[in-house]
Design a protein around this motif. Structure first.
Motif, PDB file in Angstrom:
ATOM      1  N   THR A   1       0.849  -1.186   0.000  1.00 60.18           N
ATOM      2  CA  THR A   1       0.000   0.000   0.000  1.00 60.18           C
ATOM      3  C   THR A   1       0.884   1.235   0.000  1.00 60.18           C
ATOM      4  O   THR A   1       2.041   1.181   0.405  1.00 60.18           O
ATOM      5  CB  THR A   1      -0.931   0.015   1.235  1.00 60.18           C
ATOM      6  N   SER A   2       0.329   2.323  -0.458  1.00 59.12           N
ATOM      7  CA  SER A   2       1.091   3.570  -0.396  1.00 59.12           C
ATOM      8  C   SER A   2       0.876   4.209   0.966  1.00 59.12           C
ATOM      9  O   SER A   2      -0.021   3.824   1.703  1.00 59.12           O
ATOM     10  CB  SER A   2       0.628   4.520  -1.497  1.00 59.12           C
TER      11      SER A   2
ATOM     12  N   TYR B   1      13.857   1.767   4.644  1.00 58.54           N
ATOM     13  CA  TYR B   1      13.549   0.992   5.856  1.00 58.54           C
ATOM     14  C   TYR B   1      12.040   0.901   6.034  1.00 58.54           C
ATOM     15  O   TYR B   1      11.484  -0.164   6.283  1.00 58.54           O
ATOM     16  CB  TYR B   1      14.123   1.675   7.114  1.00 58.54           C
ATOM     17  N   ILE B   2      11.407   2.080   5.928  1.00 58.64           N
ATOM     18  CA  ILE B   2       9.961   2.116   6.184  1.00 58.64           C
ATOM     19  C   ILE B   2       9.213   1.348   5.110  1.00 58.64           C
ATOM     20  O   ILE B   2       8.332   0.541   5.398  1.00 58.64           O
ATOM     21  CB  ILE B   2       9.471   3.582   6.240  1.00 58.64           C
ATOM     22  N   ILE B   3       9.582   1.592   3.870  1.00 57.17           N
ATOM     23  CA  ILE B   3       8.887   0.930   2.757  1.00 57.17           C
ATOM     24  C   ILE B   3       8.971  -0.592   2.889  1.00 57.17           C
ATOM     25  O   ILE B   3       7.976  -1.296   2.768  1.00 57.17           O
ATOM     26  CB  ILE B   3       9.481   1.392   1.404  1.00 57.17           C
ATOM     27  N   SER B   4      10.171  -1.085   3.208  1.00 59.46           N
ATOM     28  CA  SER B   4      10.325  -2.540   3.274  1.00 59.46           C
ATOM     29  C   SER B   4       9.637  -3.122   4.504  1.00 59.46           C
ATOM     30  O   SER B   4       8.963  -4.141   4.426  1.00 59.46           O
ATOM     31  CB  SER B   4      11.806  -2.921   3.272  1.00 59.46           C
TER      32      SER B   4
ATOM     33  N   ARG C   1       5.813  -2.773   4.442  1.00 60.09           N
ATOM     34  CA  ARG C   1       5.258  -3.332   3.203  1.00 60.09           C
ATOM     35  C   ARG C   1       4.468  -2.285   2.415  1.00 60.09           C
ATOM     36  O   ARG C   1       3.262  -2.404   2.214  1.00 60.09           O
ATOM     37  CB  ARG C   1       4.366  -4.537   3.512  1.00 60.09           C
ATOM     38  N   LEU C   2       5.220  -1.253   1.991  1.00 59.86           N
ATOM     39  CA  LEU C   2       4.600  -0.167   1.228  1.00 59.86           C
ATOM     40  C   LEU C   2       4.968  -0.289  -0.249  1.00 59.86           C
ATOM     41  O   LEU C   2       5.990  -0.869  -0.604  1.00 59.86           O
ATOM     42  CB  LEU C   2       5.109   1.184   1.749  1.00 59.86           C
ATOM     43  N   SER C   3       4.099   0.290  -1.082  1.00 61.80           N
ATOM     44  CA  SER C   3       4.434   0.405  -2.494  1.00 61.80           C
ATOM     45  C   SER C   3       5.170   1.715  -2.717  1.00 61.80           C
ATOM     46  O   SER C   3       6.062   1.815  -3.545  1.00 61.80           O
ATOM     47  CB  SER C   3       3.166   0.349  -3.350  1.00 61.80           C
ATOM     48  N   SER C   4       4.785   2.738  -1.926  1.00 60.02           N
ATOM     49  CA  SER C   4       5.476   4.015  -2.025  1.00 60.02           C
ATOM     50  C   SER C   4       5.263   4.799  -0.748  1.00 60.02           C
ATOM     51  O   SER C   4       4.314   4.551  -0.008  1.00 60.02           O
ATOM     52  CB  SER C   4       4.930   4.824  -3.201  1.00 60.02           C
ATOM     53  N   LEU C   5       6.196   5.715  -0.506  1.00 52.81           N
ATOM     54  CA  LEU C   5       6.064   6.568   0.672  1.00 52.81           C
ATOM     55  C   LEU C   5       6.386   7.999   0.263  1.00 52.81           C
ATOM     56  O   LEU C   5       7.406   8.247  -0.398  1.00 52.81           O
ATOM     57  CB  LEU C   5       7.046   6.117   1.763  1.00 52.81           C
TER      58      LEU C   5
ATOM     59  N   GLU D   1       3.123  12.194  11.578  1.00 54.23           N
ATOM     60  CA  GLU D   1       1.765  11.746  11.306  1.00 54.23           C
ATOM     61  C   GLU D   1       1.772  10.836  10.084  1.00 54.23           C
ATOM     62  O   GLU D   1       2.419  11.120   9.085  1.00 54.23           O
ATOM     63  CB  GLU D   1       0.832  12.933  11.085  1.00 54.23           C
ATOM     64  N   VAL D   2       1.059   9.733  10.233  1.00 53.96           N
ATOM     65  CA  VAL D   2       1.106   8.679   9.225  1.00 53.96           C
ATOM     66  C   VAL D   2      -0.258   8.549   8.559  1.00 53.96           C
ATOM     67  O   VAL D   2      -1.282   8.549   9.236  1.00 53.96           O
ATOM     68  CB  VAL D   2       1.477   7.335   9.904  1.00 53.96           C
ATOM     69  N   PHE D   3      -0.271   8.458   7.233  1.00 51.50           N
ATOM     70  CA  PHE D   3      -1.531   8.322   6.484  1.00 51.50           C
ATOM     71  C   PHE D   3      -1.480   7.087   5.604  1.00 51.50           C
ATOM     72  O   PHE D   3      -0.575   6.944   4.796  1.00 51.50           O
ATOM     73  CB  PHE D   3      -1.751   9.540   5.584  1.00 51.50           C
ATOM     74  N   ILE D   4      -2.473   6.234   5.779  1.00 51.92           N
ATOM     75  CA  ILE D   4      -2.591   5.062   4.911  1.00 51.92           C
ATOM     76  C   ILE D   4      -3.960   5.149   4.247  1.00 51.92           C
ATOM     77  O   ILE D   4      -4.963   5.318   4.949  1.00 51.92           O
ATOM     78  CB  ILE D   4      -2.529   3.755   5.722  1.00 51.92           C
ATOM     79  N   PRO D   5      -4.012   5.065   2.912  1.00 50.92           N
ATOM     80  CA  PRO D   5      -5.311   5.232   2.240  1.00 50.92           C
ATOM     81  C   PRO D   5      -6.320   4.162   2.652  1.00 50.92           C
ATOM     82  O   PRO D   5      -5.965   2.987   2.740  1.00 50.92           O
ATOM     83  CB  PRO D   5      -4.966   5.111   0.753  1.00 50.92           C
TER      84      PRO D   5
END
Length: 909
Positions: free
Chosen positions: A781-782, A802-805, A808-812, A833-837
């Motif tokens: 997920t982005s 680090y964060i992406i891996s 488990r993100l597609s993009s940050l 602050e963190v946002f996940i769609p």
RNA sequence: GGGCGUUUAGCUCAGCGGGAGAGCGCCUGCCUUACAAGCAGGAGGUCGGCGGUUCAAAUCCGCCAACGCCCACCA
């Protein structure tokens, strides 16, 4: 070739059936070759123990020029078989000695066994009984011969078991309390103390075990609170109509009464003193005496006096010159002294006496009465105070220096509160009855002349009395503790001035359970100071006792034992050892639940697999070729090296304080949570990346951390660490002699630790959001992040991978503002602050989560506000604490702010 | 009769003056190629009771209760 089906847990077995080629497992496997997926202790333990012995890695030298570090083992009974108490005690000793060996001390752990007089004699007697024989039938010489045979055959049992535990004893120095050297020390000590007048022979009341047929010392008597009866018995006054009552718990002993006593200050009975009473049933005349010992409050205030069968009455008898009438045989059967009751066993006699007294109405009442009754610590038979001729050690003079040595802290106890126990006993010490009417043990070196009655105590067996008379040797042997009390001296060669004795004495630390402080520790202190002129050890580390779930001491008779060998078979020696270390909180008794051992096995497996991972990725790696200063360390690298350095420091603190529980906890936490969960995962970014230099760096750090961690783990888990060590690419031979890691303060990097924590918090927050919104792990997920704290931008940009891996993100994207916040799930972590769609229109779960979170934060903010509006707090608490509280409040307020905003956007209340 | 220890999450236990922790168990989701003996996330506690000291107490002091242990020659 041998094949073995490995039993795996249900869910694993479902997936794969593993057949492992045993010969391959036992083979030295160079890095990169096949390594089994799960750690199998059974295949490695024996191999490495043999390797250690073959290479004499536990052998100490008195002439190495190194500083000595010495432990003498508390010698287990030769008849013993390893129980959890041994397992704990010896694991702790091994933790200490293995670490000291690695630290470069000349570390000696001197092993051996105790001949255990009564216990061993009982075992062999039982064996004889199976053949329908008694020791009396075969005679003393043949019996002792049998015991030696038994010892030869089975005495090695517990030693083999210690080896299975992995104990790193110097087996070349193994001793036995009845070997020639120890026996010579015993004889020397006996003779010297006799010559100094500190050993004497006398006719006293002793604790007699009617079943073992021997005297035992005061501390070998176990008191047990029992409900008994108190009989009030009438005694008449001679030539008078008057009579009185005495209260007694043991009416049968009246057969041996030779007086009646009252307290001299007891006005009720002034007129009785000097009169003569008549013993009921037997008619013996008894003087009425006055003695301070009598407690006017107890019973009627008048006490019957039986000098031959009660320690107090014995003393009173001496003071008043009373006759001592022995009414029992050594079997506690009434003898001819008991007149008509002769031939009755002691309890039958009690019933008979009571019955006869009742018949003539001489018992006025019977009360129930709680009192402590002494039992033999070996066979649990009720002890009979019994008059007999025995050998004693006069203790007062010996105790004084032993008290002083602890007072001036030449020797210290850990935990120190045990010093109180030690002092208590030492201050109230009484003479020690050392003769035992047994056949197995050190025979007392005293001879009696049949002609002149002379007593000869001698280092050499005398032929004849100086008067020419024939000599007869004292038949008794010495209390087992007499020889074990010399253990630190005798095992190092005393009375000879050996090189070992000069170099290794005093020993460094004695590791023992509190239950033998009196039996053993105190006596070693006394003998060491008296004969060596110095304490036998500088520290006494008092270990926990292992109890069962109801708090009882584990013992075979209560059937609550866990057999350490079964545990080793099931889980491996390392798992058992680590568990014991883990639960061994200083100063507290422990209970060992089996699930804990399983947990340690999982830890072994974790170590195994982390090592497997490292080995699988070390291809082409040469530690010798790496120049540390040329490495391009990334945040994860500097962080884990910093954490490792901190771990080493803590390990040293905890180990020096004998707090192995904390040490194990610190190791577990570091290895599993820091190294495996984070570092290993992050290292994959570089290991599988395209830059060769990155790969080399990651390899180096992986190897370094693993290699150091193995060394730190080694004292606790010797087998698995050696197995892995031998597979690692390096020059060292055995991990047992690898240097103990030193902390490297220059590697401590607080900045890196802080940054890493920020990233960990952000990643955890993203994972939580994902999990709560039910995003499948397989789906990338982005995500968007906003730096609220204002100083995290660089960190976020730099370690985006680090964060992406890890999340488990597609993009940050690091942004300043989010356009459409209502289509995101949000969280706040470490000022970011963190946002996940959100991928659905259903916000209900997200709303619920926010409400719950808000309620918690509301609560917290109230607490902080209250604190910060308190003038007393602001003025009296240290400024840094106040600042901290302010920051906490600000953090909470910010979180609430964000959550409220989100709540509104999503249309909640 | 003296002395000591323990009482913290369902279980076993850490922590012992400044935001309640671990392992196991439990719930949810994952066979992500080091490890399912695993990974990720989560729920769960007025820290035995009462009083005191302190700006602040699970933590220090006192009392009480329950459990356990050691020592002890009131017959």
């Amino acid at each position: 070739m041998q094949w073995k089906q490995v039993v795996l847990p249900r869910h694993a077995a479902r997936r794969l059936e593993v057949i492992i080629d045993l010969s391959d497992m036992l083979e030295e496997t160079p890095a990169g070759r096949y390594i089994p997926k799960a750690y199998e202790p059974a295949y490695v333990e024996e191999k490495w123990y043999r390797f250690w012995l073959d290479n004499k890695l536990f052998h100490a030298h008195a002439d190495s020029g190194k500083e000595p570090f010495t432990i003498v083992i508390p010698p287990p009974n030769v008849t013993g078989s390893l129980h959890l108490g041994h397992a704990l005690n010896n694991s702790l000793q091994d933790f200490i000695i293995r670490r000291k060996r690695m630290q470069g001390y000349e570390a000696l752990w001197l092993p051996g066994t105790d001949h255990a007089g009564i216990a061993t004699q009982n075992v062999v007697e039982r064996k004889l009984a199976e053949e329908g024989l008694t020791r009396q039938e075969i005679g003393r010489e043949a019996f002792v011969e049998r015991v030696w045979e038994w010892k030869k055959k089975y005495g090695g049992n517990i030693i083999r078991q210690l080896k299975r535990m992995g104990c790193s004893c110097d087996w070349d120095r193994e001793r036995f309390t009845m070997d020639a050297g120890c026996s010579r020390a015993v004889r020397e000590v006996f003779v010297r103390l006799y010559e100094e007048g500190l050993i004497y022979q006398g006719y006293y009341i002793v604790n007699w075990c009617p079943r073992c047929h021997t005297a035992i010392s005061d501390i070998e008597v176990e008191h047990e609170e029992l409900e008994g009866k108190l009989w009030y018995v009438r005694y008449d006054i001679k030539d008078s109509e008057d009579y009185f009552y005495v209260a007694t718990t043991r009416p049968e002993t009246m057969l041996g009464d030779t007086a009646v006593a009252v307290n001299p200050r007891d006005h009720r009975y002034h007129q009785l003193v000097g009169k003569t009473a008549v013993l009921p049933l037997l008619g013996r005349e008894l003087p009425v005496i006055a003695d301070d010992f009598v407690d006017p409050e107890f019973g009627t205030g008048i006490v019957k006096v039986t000098p031959a069968h009660d320690p107090n009455d014995f003393e009173m008898g001496k003071r008043h010159d009373l006759e001592e009438i022995n009414i029992f045989t050594p079997e506690a059967v009434v003898n001819e002294g008991g007149g008509p009751y002769a031939g009755l066993e002691r309890y039958e006699a009690r019933n008979a006496v009571v019955r006869d007294l009742e018949k003539i109405h001489y018992i006025s009442k019977v009360e129930t009465h709680h009192h402590a009754v002494g039992h033999c610590y070996r066979c649990h038979t009720v002890i009979e105070p019994y008059l007999s001729k025995q050998w004693f050690v006069s203790m007062k003079a010996l105790a004084e220096p032993a008290i002083e040595a602890v007072e001036v802290e030449r020797t210290g106890f850990v935990p120190s509160r045990w010093e109180k126990t030690y002092f208590e006993w030492m201050y109230n010490i009484r003479d020690w009855c050392i003769s035992r009417q047994l056949w197995w043990g050190h025979r007392i070196p005293a001879w009696y002349c049949r002609e002149c009655g002379e007593v000869i105590v001698s280092r050499e067996d005398p032929e004849r009395c100086p008067c020419g008379g024939e000599l007869k040797r004292d038949p008794d042997v010495l209390d087992t503790w007499f020889s074990s009390g010399l253990w630190p001296m005798s095992t190092l060669g005393w009375p000879d001035e050996t090189e070992d004795l000069r170099f290794f004495y005093p020993t460094t630390v004695l590791v023992t359970a509190f239950d033998i402080i009196f039996f053993w520790v105190a006596r070693m202190m006394m003998s060491g100071l008296h004969f060596m002129g110095d304490v036998p050890f500088y520290q006494v580390f008092v270990t926990a006792l292992i109890r069962d779930e109801s708090g009882k001491k584990m013992s075979k008779s209560s059937g609550n034992v866990i057999d350490p060998l079964e545990v080793i078979d099931h889980y491996g020696a390392d798992a058992l050892r680590f568990t014991l270390g883990h639960i061994a909180v200083p100063g507290r008794d422990v209970f060992l639940p089996e699930e804990r051992i399983a947990g340690s096995r999982h830890f072994c497996n974790k170590i195994w697999n982390a090592s497997r991972f490292t080995l699988m990725n070390l291809e082409g790696f040469d530690a010798g070729a790496v120049r540390e200063e040329e490495l391009d360390l990334t945040l994860a690298d500097t962080w884990i090296l910093s954490a490792l350095s901190g771990l080493i420091q803590r390990m040293d603190q905890h180990c020096e304080a004998y707090n192995f529980s904390e040490a194990c906890r610190a190791l577990y936490e570091f290895f599993w949570s820091d190294f495996c969960d984070w570092y290993v995962e992050l290292s994959k970014l570089r290991l599988y990346g395209s830059h060769e230099a990155d790969r080399r760096t990651a390899q180096y750090v992986l190897w370094t951390v693993l290699e150091r961690a193995l060394r730190l783990l080694h004292p606790f888990m010797p087998f698995i660490t050696e197995e892995i060590w031998q597979r690692l690419p390096h020059q060292g031979e055995s991990i047992t002699r690898a240097p103990w890691p030193r902390p490297r303060p220059e590697l401590v990097d607080e900045e890196a630790e802080k940054d890493m924590n920020v990233l960990r918090e952000i990643i955890t927050c993203m994972r939580r959001l994902r999990a709560e919104m039910g995003i499948k792990p397989s789906k990338l997920t982005s995500a968007l992040v906003i730096d609220m704290a204002g100083d995290r931008n660089a960190l976020l940009e730099r370690y985006m991978d680090y964060i992406i891996s890890q999340a488990r993100l597609s993009s940050l994207d690091v942004v300043r503002k989010v356009e459409d916040p209502s289509s995101y799930a949000r969280g706040l972590a470490a000022g970011v602050e963190v946002f996940i769609p959100l991928d659905s229109e259903d916000f209900s779960e997200e709303l619920e989560r926010i409400e719950r979170e808000l309620a918690k934060l509301e609560d917290e903010s109230r607490r902080f506000k209250a604190k910060l509006s308190n003038d007393q707090f602001l003025s009296k608490a240290p400024q840094e604490i106040v600042q901290k509280e302010r920051r906490k409040l600000a953090d909470v307020m910010l979180k609430m702010d964000r959550l409220k905003e989100q709540l509104e956007l999503l249309g909640g209340s």
